[in-house]
Design a protein around this motif. Sequence first.
Motif, PDB file in Angstrom:
ATOM      1  N   PRO A 265       0.805  -1.220   0.000  1.00  0.00           N
ATOM      2  CA  PRO A 265       0.000   0.000   0.000  1.00  0.00           C
ATOM      3  C   PRO A 265       0.841   1.275   0.000  1.00  0.00           C
ATOM      4  O   PRO A 265       0.438   2.290  -0.575  1.00  0.00           O
TER       5      PRO A 265
ATOM      6  N   GLU B 206       1.973   1.867  -3.509  1.00  0.00           N
ATOM      7  CA  GLU B 206       0.827   2.350  -4.274  1.00  0.00           C
ATOM      8  C   GLU B 206       0.637   3.854  -4.070  1.00  0.00           C
ATOM      9  O   GLU B 206       0.443   4.611  -5.023  1.00  0.00           O
ATOM     10  N   ALA B 207       0.761   4.286  -2.810  1.00  0.00           N
ATOM     11  CA  ALA B 207       0.597   5.708  -2.515  1.00  0.00           C
ATOM     12  C   ALA B 207       1.694   6.530  -3.177  1.00  0.00           C
ATOM     13  O   ALA B 207       1.444   7.606  -3.725  1.00  0.00           O
TER      14      ALA B 207
ATOM     15  N   SER C 230       0.946   6.749  -6.874  1.00  0.00           N
ATOM     16  CA  SER C 230      -0.190   7.625  -7.180  1.00  0.00           C
ATOM     17  C   SER C 230       0.213   9.086  -7.148  1.00  0.00           C
ATOM     18  O   SER C 230      -0.457   9.947  -7.702  1.00  0.00           O
TER      19      SER C 230
ATOM     20  N   ASN D 257      -7.055  11.323  -9.369  1.00  0.00           N
ATOM     21  CA  ASN D 257      -7.051  11.569  -7.925  1.00  0.00           C
ATOM     22  C   ASN D 257      -5.912  10.813  -7.263  1.00  0.00           C
ATOM     23  O   ASN D 257      -5.609   9.679  -7.609  1.00  0.00           O
ATOM     24  N   ARG D 258      -5.278  11.485  -6.338  1.00  0.00           N
ATOM     25  CA  ARG D 258      -4.131  10.886  -5.671  1.00  0.00           C
ATOM     26  C   ARG D 258      -4.571  10.216  -4.389  1.00  0.00           C
ATOM     27  O   ARG D 258      -5.553  10.595  -3.768  1.00  0.00           O
ATOM     28  N   LEU D 259      -3.795   9.220  -4.032  1.00  0.00           N
ATOM     29  CA  LEU D 259      -4.030   8.544  -2.779  1.00  0.00           C
ATOM     30  C   LEU D 259      -3.247   9.332  -1.732  1.00  0.00           C
ATOM     31  O   LEU D 259      -2.028   9.328  -1.726  1.00  0.00           O
TER      32      LEU D 259
ATOM     33  N   CYS E 112      -2.034   3.085   6.957  1.00  0.00           N
ATOM     34  CA  CYS E 112      -2.465   2.261   5.832  1.00  0.00           C
ATOM     35  C   CYS E 112      -3.991   2.227   5.766  1.00  0.00           C
ATOM     36  O   CYS E 112      -4.668   1.990   6.773  1.00  0.00           O
ATOM     37  N   ILE E 113      -4.555   2.483   4.565  1.00  0.00           N
ATOM     38  CA  ILE E 113      -6.011   2.480   4.451  1.00  0.00           C
ATOM     39  C   ILE E 113      -6.581   1.067   4.454  1.00  0.00           C
ATOM     40  O   ILE E 113      -7.765   0.865   4.652  1.00  0.00           O
ATOM     41  N   TYR E 114      -5.711   0.057   4.224  1.00  0.00           N
ATOM     42  CA  TYR E 114      -6.208  -1.317   4.184  1.00  0.00           C
ATOM     43  C   TYR E 114      -5.932  -2.077   5.477  1.00  0.00           C
ATOM     44  O   TYR E 114      -6.171  -3.266   5.555  1.00  0.00           O
TER      45      TYR E 114
ATOM     46  N   SER F 216      -3.841  -2.665  -8.528  1.00  0.00           N
ATOM     47  CA  SER F 216      -4.034  -1.309  -8.022  1.00  0.00           C
ATOM     48  C   SER F 216      -4.565  -0.414  -9.121  1.00  0.00           C
ATOM     49  O   SER F 216      -4.113  -0.478 -10.264  1.00  0.00           O
TER      50      SER F 216
ATOM     51  N   TYR G 238      -4.115   2.630  -9.182  1.00  0.00           N
ATOM     52  CA  TYR G 238      -3.176   3.741  -9.349  1.00  0.00           C
ATOM     53  C   TYR G 238      -1.975   3.369 -10.198  1.00  0.00           C
ATOM     54  O   TYR G 238      -1.109   4.175 -10.456  1.00  0.00           O
TER      55      TYR G 238
END
Lengths: 320, 329
Positions: free
Chosen positions: B250, B253-254, B257, B269-271, B293-295, B325, B327
């Motif tokens: 994650p 991924e951020a 993004s 849109n960005r994370l 972490c969003i997950y 992902s 992103y």
Amino acid sequence: MGMSLMSQSELVDQVKRERRFRNRLIAYFKSLLGSWTATLGLIIVLVFFGTALFADFIAPYHPTQDDYTVGMPSFQPPFTIPEQQPFPFVFGTDWSGQDIFSRVIHGARSAVLAGTIAISVGLTGGILLGAISGYVGGSIDNILMRVVDAWMSIPSFFMLLIIVAALSEQPWNPAGKYTLLIAMFFVGFMGIPGYARIIRGSVLSVREMDFIDAARATGSSEARIIAKHVIPNVFPIILVYATMGIGGAIMSTAGLSFIGLGARPNQPDWGGDMNGARSIFFQYWWPMFFPGLAIFVVVLGFNLLGDWLRDVLDPRTRDV
Amino acid sequence: MSENIIEVKNLRMYFEVSRGLFSSETLTLRAVDDVSFNIKKGDTLGLVGESGCGKTTTARCILKLYESTGGSIKFEGLEVTKLKGRKLRQLRRDMQIIFQDPYASLDPRMKVGDIIGEPLIVHGVANASERSEIVFNLIKTVGLAPDHYYRYPHEFSGGQRQRIGVARALALNPKFIVADEPVSALDVSIQAQILNLLQDLQNELNLTYLVVAHDLGVVRHITRETAVMYVGKLVEQSPTEDLFHNPSHPYTEALISAVPSLDLQRKMNRLVLRGDVPSPIFPPPGCRFSPRCIYAKSICSQEEPNLEEISPGHFVACHFPLEESEYAY
């Protein structure tokens, strides 16, 4: 335009020529002459050292009256042309008929001595303390710097007064024979913490630079790093502070002489002469004025020269 | 499969920091905490992460500018961490560094020729005339002009100074070069020049690079393999293109993004990560990324995930690696 017409090898040769040591010196000299303040500073400093060195040949009269075969008139104003003596009294004469011009010239000797001794003492101590502190770091740095802090918190002129006064009445110092030298030494001594701080700071800032790591990464020894990178980058800073410090040391020593701690009675010394003429200043201004002017001009000269040195010794600000 | 030139195993670099002005207690800053990776000969590994995550410290440990606290670093099978004296000097010929700040990495009081030639003097490689010939050749190799030999660093622009730094790094014919943020201090137009120079040199001289960077664009341009660090830990390592197409961690991924792009098809849109980067003095329990972490699930803050291979060559340290992902690009 002209550059682009040159071939590559000609260009290399030209740059090489510009960078040769002798040509660099000439370039420095030209840059010095290009700034009138620097030129003035250099002239003052050269005249100052020359005067001290050749005082016996330059001074028209002996600085103290005991040598005079014919008594000289006292309190002659500046530029008096005497009847019985061969030379004019350019700066006038003092209460016992001594030629002030000759005394100021001989006073340059004690000023040169003051500058040299004080700066040597101050720099030696300062470089030792500052370099060890900055380079070794850690708890040694901490201890040394706390000592320096304590040292700096003592009002230096007050401390000087006490030390010099105490040492001027010792059996090994008959009639204050060495008091002036003691004063010069301790003027330098009290300057040590100031130099130590400056040098530590510059050693620290150089030590943290990436080019030191670059040298380490290529396998340079610590000794090589100090000799080739740290010293060349710190030395010019020291030189500038030393130049400016000479002026300060001359002033402090003169200050001590002025309050009677330093020069023996009637020994030619700018501070001492000002002290002797203090009480009669409002009737006769010149015995006090000219030694004071000498101090002012010399200190100014060293500061002007120091200013120029600071600019020219930094490859980023010089244009040679 | 070519052989590994660098093998880093369980590298740890801890710094003791004092607790306060009047306290003799110290705290441990875990700048690099159990990091392992290999670099193949002739390859380029990108080490990315935000500032303070330990990527530069890792690089400096490999070069032995820092004494690592633990773990092993092998250069061509030779254990680096224990080396001293002559053996270490020998090793220094094979490993070099290019610095981030071209204004601090060149001694302002030395001429460019002397700067580039210094490694040769230190190792006694050539006599004076051979040395100047080598230096003139290096100056040409990195795209400077011969008359620059006699000039001082302040007379150059940032890009030119970085070229001087590259020439110095090349002087001893190293096999491995660490480029510590080699272009982050430069203008974008100059960045490309330096990156291309580095790539040309790699092809010509068969160099191996470790490129430390925070700019993913730079990493994508120059590296074949990328490792992502977060608060002293490696969180993901994979071939670069794979990393951009299939970020599995994650955090990766951020990061991806956030890369600006001219591609209009790409999701705009960005994370945005919430919260702050945790301190390496007090790392959070479990996965170090879990507080942001969003997950994250409950296990994430209890158990530390290991770096595991999820597909050939693609390693990730996450309890719930992302399948795909939105992103990615």
